[in-house]
Scaffold this motif. Structure first.
Motif, PDB file in Angstrom:
ATOM      1  N   ARG A  74      -2.254  -7.456  -4.396  1.00  0.00           N
ATOM      2  CA  ARG A  74      -2.867  -6.158  -4.681  1.00  0.00           C
ATOM      3  C   ARG A  74      -4.170  -6.049  -3.917  1.00  0.00           C
ATOM      4  O   ARG A  74      -4.940  -6.990  -3.853  1.00  0.00           O
ATOM      5  N   GLU A  88      -4.946   2.293  -4.058  1.00  0.00           N
ATOM      6  CA  GLU A  88      -4.428   1.005  -4.529  1.00  0.00           C
ATOM      7  C   GLU A  88      -3.082   0.725  -3.867  1.00  0.00           C
ATOM      8  O   GLU A  88      -2.231   1.601  -3.763  1.00  0.00           O
ATOM      9  N   CYS A 135       2.529   2.119  -3.198  1.00  0.00           N
ATOM     10  CA  CYS A 135       1.240   2.675  -3.624  1.00  0.00           C
ATOM     11  C   CYS A 135       1.344   3.184  -5.056  1.00  0.00           C
ATOM     12  O   CYS A 135       1.913   4.244  -5.302  1.00  0.00           O
ATOM     13  N   SER A 157     -11.755   1.381  -1.112  1.00  0.00           N
ATOM     14  CA  SER A 157     -12.772   2.233  -1.737  1.00  0.00           C
ATOM     15  C   SER A 157     -12.795   3.600  -1.068  1.00  0.00           C
ATOM     16  O   SER A 157     -12.416   3.740   0.082  1.00  0.00           O
ATOM     17  N   THR A 197      -7.360  -2.836  -3.057  1.00  0.00           N
ATOM     18  CA  THR A 197      -7.841  -1.484  -3.298  1.00  0.00           C
ATOM     19  C   THR A 197      -8.792  -1.081  -2.186  1.00  0.00           C
ATOM     20  O   THR A 197      -9.677  -1.844  -1.807  1.00  0.00           O
TER      21      THR A 197
END
Length: 281
Positions: A277, A259, A254, A281, A279
């Motif tokens: 990768r 992320e 992390c 929200s 992400t």
């Protein structure tokens, strides 16, 4: 399980990525069929390779002899003092070897995990260590119970005891605090089993898990997909996100709020591992 977006940042220049850590402004990756620690930029560009078992002869090229001889490095843990601990899975006697690497001095120390692993096999007879993370005053290991009839578990170890035993070149059985069985659910009928541990930006313990169709800790199988999850204060799964596709995610780190960076293994020496990768929200 909520599906999240996933992006491939880069194909790495090696296969079988099995552990990922973030330390010293770099990414560090191990492969389960190799003897080296790979240092990458935060975008995944290769920077250096470091031997984790100095003086050991190169592994055989042919797949079956290589699999038999490899230390099966599956877990990579960034320690509070900045060093990196790479752990063998323990699924065979020759896979109880670990390596402690100092990114500043490039010094390597071999660590014998047999005292701890032998103790764990009393309760986990198909031992298969796949993740490691320092969490508070504990070193947490994840046992991947992907053999027939097995179940996953977290192994809680006293960090102060582990730190003292590392100075002696071992992992001590006396460091054991608790063993916590886990059930993580399924994807398309395939049971999810732990592949890595990491803490998030808030210091919460998180995990990756893959739904691999196999009944043996030694042999690989097709993967139905992977998830990222978070544990609650009782070390039970509290939240889980399914990742798109059929990646067998094996490493988790992390770098920032919401992320995650991941590495995956296609179980094919000809297929480079991706750095991924996503992400939240």
């Amino acid at each position: 399980m909520a599906v999240v977006g996933l992006r491939t940042l880069r194909e790495l220049d090696f296969a079988a990525a099995s552990g990922l850590a973030l330390a010293h402004d770099a990414l560090w990756v191990i492969a389960d069929d190799g003897l080296q620690l790979h240092r990458l930029s935060l975008s995944g560009a290769p920077l250096a390779r470091h031997d984790l078992f100095p003086g050991q002869a190169a592994l055989p090229i042919e797949p079956k002899p290589r699999k038999k001889a490899k230390p099966d490095l599956e877990a990579l843990c960034a320690l509070p003092d900045g060093r990196l601990l790479a752990l063998g899975s323990g699924s065979r006697r020759n896979r109880a070897r670990c390596s402690l690497f100092d990114p500043v001095t490039h010094e390597t120390r071999l660590i014998d995990a047999a005292p701890l692993y032998d103790s764990l096999e009393v309760d986990l007879p198909e031992l298969n260590i796949e993740g490691a993370c320092v969490f508070g005053n504990t070193l947490v290991l994840s046992h991947r119970g992907n053999s027939e009839g097995a179940s996953d578990a977290l192994v809680l170890l006293d960090w102060a005891s582990i730190l003292a035993s590392l100075a002696d070149g071992t992992l001590a059985a006396a460091a054991r605090l608790a063993l916590i069985p886990l059930q993580l659910g399924e994807i398309d009928g395939a049971r999810l089993t732990l592949t890595d541990l990491a803490t998030d930006h808030a210091g919460q313990l998180c995990y990756s898990a893959a739904a691999e169709v196999t009944e043996d800790r030694y042999d690989d199988g097709p993967c139905a997909g992977s998830v990222i999850g978070r544990f609650d204060a009782a070390f039970q799964p509290a939240q889980q996100w399914r990742l798109p596709g059929h990646f067998k995610v094996e490493g988790l780190a992390c770098p920032g709020t919401g992320e995650w960076l991941l590495v995956a293994d296609a179980d094919d020496p000809e297929v480079p591992s991706p750095l991924l990768r996503f992400t939240l929200s």
